[in-house]
Motif scaffolding. Structure first.
Motif, PDB file in Angstrom:
ATOM      1  N   VAL A 409       0.837  -1.196   0.000  1.00  0.00           N
ATOM      2  CA  VAL A 409       0.000   0.000   0.000  1.00  0.00           C
ATOM      3  C   VAL A 409       0.873   1.249   0.000  1.00  0.00           C
ATOM      4  CG1 VAL A 409      -1.613   1.362   1.367  1.00  0.00           C
ATOM      5  CG2 VAL A 409      -1.987  -1.081   1.077  1.00  0.00           C
ATOM      6  N   GLU A 410       1.886   1.248   0.844  1.00  0.00           N
ATOM      7  CA  GLU A 410       2.776   2.403   0.908  1.00  0.00           C
ATOM      8  C   GLU A 410       3.463   2.622  -0.432  1.00  0.00           C
ATOM      9  OE1 GLU A 410       6.435   4.056   3.679  1.00  0.00           O
ATOM     10  OE2 GLU A 410       6.117   1.901   3.464  1.00  0.00           O
ATOM     11  N   VAL A 413       0.754   4.043  -2.982  1.00  0.00           N
ATOM     12  CA  VAL A 413       0.228   5.380  -2.710  1.00  0.00           C
ATOM     13  C   VAL A 413       1.321   6.434  -2.749  1.00  0.00           C
ATOM     14  CG1 VAL A 413      -0.921   6.795  -0.973  1.00  0.00           C
ATOM     15  CG2 VAL A 413      -1.702   4.462  -1.384  1.00  0.00           C
ATOM     16  N   ASP A 414       2.497   6.121  -2.232  1.00  0.00           N
ATOM     17  CA  ASP A 414       3.538   7.129  -2.058  1.00  0.00           C
ATOM     18  C   ASP A 414       4.624   7.113  -3.125  1.00  0.00           C
ATOM     19  OD1 ASP A 414       2.250   7.934   0.214  1.00  0.00           O
ATOM     20  OD2 ASP A 414       3.452   6.690   1.558  1.00  0.00           O
ATOM     21  N   GLY A 514     -16.301   4.083   0.739  1.00  0.00           N
ATOM     22  CA  GLY A 514     -15.000   4.728   0.811  1.00  0.00           C
ATOM     23  C   GLY A 514     -14.455   4.855   2.210  1.00  0.00           C
ATOM     24  N   TRP A 528      -8.845  -2.827  -1.055  1.00  0.00           N
ATOM     25  CA  TRP A 528      -8.385  -1.451  -0.861  1.00  0.00           C
ATOM     26  C   TRP A 528      -7.140  -1.165  -1.699  1.00  0.00           C
ATOM     27  CZ3 TRP A 528     -11.452   2.022   0.703  1.00  0.00           C
ATOM     28  CH2 TRP A 528     -12.403   1.799   1.713  1.00  0.00           C
ATOM     29  N   VAL A 529      -6.204  -2.114  -1.709  1.00  0.00           N
ATOM     30  CA  VAL A 529      -4.995  -1.934  -2.520  1.00  0.00           C
ATOM     31  C   VAL A 529      -5.372  -1.740  -3.984  1.00  0.00           C
ATOM     32  CG1 VAL A 529      -2.909  -3.074  -3.378  1.00  0.00           C
ATOM     33  CG2 VAL A 529      -3.482  -3.187  -0.953  1.00  0.00           C
ATOM     34  N   ASP A 531      -8.253  -0.681  -5.210  1.00  0.00           N
ATOM     35  CA  ASP A 531      -8.969   0.592  -5.400  1.00  0.00           C
ATOM     36  C   ASP A 531      -8.000   1.770  -5.367  1.00  0.00           C
ATOM     37  OD1 ASP A 531     -11.526   2.074  -5.592  1.00  0.00           O
ATOM     38  OD2 ASP A 531     -10.960   2.816  -3.624  1.00  0.00           O
ATOM     39  N   TRP A 532      -7.109   1.808  -4.385  1.00  0.00           N
ATOM     40  CA  TRP A 532      -6.143   2.909  -4.295  1.00  0.00           C
ATOM     41  C   TRP A 532      -5.195   2.911  -5.497  1.00  0.00           C
ATOM     42  CZ3 TRP A 532      -5.026   1.394   1.458  1.00  0.00           C
ATOM     43  CH2 TRP A 532      -6.060   1.880   2.265  1.00  0.00           C
ATOM     44  N   THR A 535      -6.944   4.320  -8.530  1.00  0.00           N
ATOM     45  CA  THR A 535      -7.009   5.782  -8.411  1.00  0.00           C
ATOM     46  C   THR A 535      -5.665   6.411  -8.728  1.00  0.00           C
ATOM     47  OG1 THR A 535      -8.756   5.609  -6.741  1.00  0.00           O
ATOM     48  CG2 THR A 535      -7.532   7.682  -6.845  1.00  0.00           C
ATOM     49  N   ALA A 536      -4.567   5.800  -8.238  1.00  0.00           N
ATOM     50  CA  ALA A 536      -3.235   6.328  -8.514  1.00  0.00           C
ATOM     51  C   ALA A 536      -2.931   6.330 -10.011  1.00  0.00           C
ATOM     52  CB  ALA A 536      -2.188   5.511  -7.766  1.00  0.00           C
TER      53      ALA A 536
END
Length: 562
Positions: A409-410, A413-414, A514, A528-529, A531-532, A535-536
């Motif tokens: 996840v990190e 997202v990052d 959400g 969640w991974v 979905d995020w 989006t990324a």
């Protein structure tokens, strides 16, 4: 029949043109300042008619009465025009406060003129003088009458300047109309001043009403031709004021020397100061922990985050400073907006700590627990105890996998975004090989021939991997999963479809909302991974759980449309 002298004819023409303008503008009575403008035009009509008739009347009592009426109408024209200019441009607070006095002003001037024979305060020695076929008049005006008349006519000039400055700020939209408004009052104002101070071509005649002809023509061009009452400055001025005063975030306006010019209510509350006390003070002193500090921090000079203490509170603000320039492009200061990020910074701090614990401490400790549990299971003969140890080892393995997902996840997202052209079939095959054990019972196929996309391949791989792992875990003992891709409206749709029972409703409800709650939460991080990650990539994730699960990730193609 003798022809009507030109000044009188021009006065009647101005009256007729003004009436036509009133008729046209009557529909705008509900607009800001329109009532005052119509009243000013009404007095302008009365002035033009009264003085036009006066120029044709040699009977002294009637000529005197018409002169008094002209003075009252002149006062109304000027003061009502200024009231219109203020209200029209959004500066109507003084008008609203003093409207009774404004409305009564022309009546007061008329009353003083009408009672002048009793007190002689306005003028003396009123005499009708024939000049150029007209009934001129001479009289000795008292000083206060000259000053009052000068001030009254100056009101028209001030109103014109207010209009000109405000309307010109609209830019090219009303530039020509603004020039017309600014020029329209020049002819009558010059004529009145020439008459008051004996500088006109005919001292015995006030040519202001004749000068209303070009004035009316220019007003008609500005207010009729462009519908200036349809788009009035009051809306923008009120909006600009609300944008600062009603904004929840603190806003401070400073000059080019960083001195406070104004600030909104939110800034007063945030920094513990009153506006009057803050004005002209350096911005740095306003923000410093010690109020007497003459320098303090400088958010304009590079500090994009400031910490403010007041009354024991400590708040962190992200600062955005925007330069201010006047109409000529000269730098005059800055608009400084403070966004309270205290709670956000605290959440980031907590997440950083929790993430570190999850990535390092938990992973290391779980690895120890897993190793000791497996070793213990090998050394016991009791089947029940061994079953419990095996279950504990399985849960430790799950926790270790959860920690790895948190790290994923990190990374998703990052990570810094990158973009390259990839063949989707190769990427899907790589994901399949990474997650499927060749000795297992799962069947995973890939169907994405000739499909390519320009995107971040690492993030897309994580997204597809999370969806495939979710399918393999929940689709049954021997699942069949198809990984496919196709072009859809300039994007690439990557599909992960299985023949299992489908994603539970509560899992989808959490993803759609959400957010998770104590009553509604998912069983893991996989969706969640996905979905995020979608989006990324600038895309969307959709899931159809009717008859198996079909998860679709629509990824915009950053490359050429093929």
């Amino acid at each position: 029949m003798a022809p009507v002298p030109l000044p009188a004819a021009a006065s009647f023409a101005a009256a007729g043109g003004t009436l036509l303008l009133i008729r046209y503008l009557w529909r705008y009575r509900d607009k800001p300042g329109a009532d005052w403008f119509l009243a000013s035009l009404g007095f302008q009509t009365v002035w033009s008619v009264a003085y036009g008739v006066a120029l044709l009347t040699f009977a002294e009592p009637v000529r005197w009465a018409l002169e008094v009426l002209s003075w009252a109408a002149m006062a109304g024209t000027g003061v009502y025009f200024l009231a219109f200019a203020l209200a029209y441009t959004g500066r109507g607070t003084p008008v609203d406060r003093w409207w009774r006095a404004i409305a009564a002003f022309p009546l007061l001037i008329g009353l003083i003129g009408a009672t002048n024979p009793l007190h002689g305060l306005a003028w003396t020695d009123f005499t009708v003088v024939p000049v150029a076929g007209m009934a001129g008049a001479t009289y000795d005006m008292r000083l206060w009458a000259v000053v009052a008349a000068t001030a009254g006519v100056s009101l028209i000039t001030v109103g014109s300047l207010v209009l000109f400055d405000t309307v010109v700020s609209y830019g090219p939209l009303y530039r020509r109309e603004a020039v017309a408004v600014g020029l329209s009052t020049i002819p009558p104002v010059v004529a009145v001043f020439g008459w008051l101070y004996g500088a006109g071509p005919i001292p015995e005649v006030n040519l202001a009403t004749a000068a209303f002809v070009p004035h009316v023509a220019l007003d008609a061009y500005a207010f009729v031709g462009s519908d200036m009452f349809e788009f009035h400055p009051a809306t923008r001025r009120a909006g600009e004021r609300a944008a600062i005063d009603d904004l929840g975030a603190p806003v401070v306006i400073v000059d080019e020397r960083r001195r406070v010019v104004t600030l909104n209510g939110a800034a007063e509350a945030a920094f513990g100061v009153e506006k009057e006390a803050a004005l002209t003070r350096p911005l740095g002193a306003l923000l410093s922990e010690e109020r007497a500090d003459p320098t303090g921090v400088d958010p304009i000079g590079g500090d994009d985050v400031v910490t403010v203490r007041d009354g024991g509170r400590r708040r962190v603000y992200a600062v955005t400073a925007t330069p201010l320039s006047d109409a000529g492009g000269t730098h005059v200061g800055h608009t400084v907006v403070f966004q309270d990020v205290t709670d956000e910074r605290r959440r980031e701090q907590r997440l950083d700590v929790l993430n570190r614990v999850l990535r390092h401490n938990l992973r290391n400790d779980v690895t120890v627990v897993q190793g000791f549990t497996e070793a213990a299971a090998e050394r016991v003969d009791d089947d029940e105890i061994q079953s419990m140890l095996d279950r504990a080892a399985s849960k430790a393995t799950d926790l270790a996998a959860l920690g790895e997902k948190a790290r994923t996840v990190e990374r998703v997202v990052d990570s810094d975004p990158r973009s390259e052209r990839v063949a989707v079939a190769d990427l899907l095959a790589e994901v399949r090989d990474e997650h499927v054990d060749g000795s297992g019972d799962a069947t995973v196929t890939v169907d994405a021939a000739d499909v390519a996309v320009t995107t971040d391949p690492a993030v897309l791989q994580v997204v597809v991997g999370a969806l495939l792992e979710n399918a393999l875990e929940h689709a049954g003992a021997a699942p069949t999963v198809e990984l496919s891709a196709e072009r859809r409206d300039g994007a690439v749709a990557v599909v992960v479809a299985d023949d299992g029972p489908g994603v539970p409703d509560h899992e989808l409800a959490v993803l759609t909302a959400g957010a998770e709650s104590a009553l509604e939460h998912g069983s893991g991080l996989g969706l969640w991974v996905a979905d995020w990650g979608a989006t990324a990539l600038g895309g969307d994730l959709s899931i159809d759980a009717a008859g198996g699960t079909t998860a679709t990730v629509a990824v915009p193609d950053g490359g050429r449309d093929r």
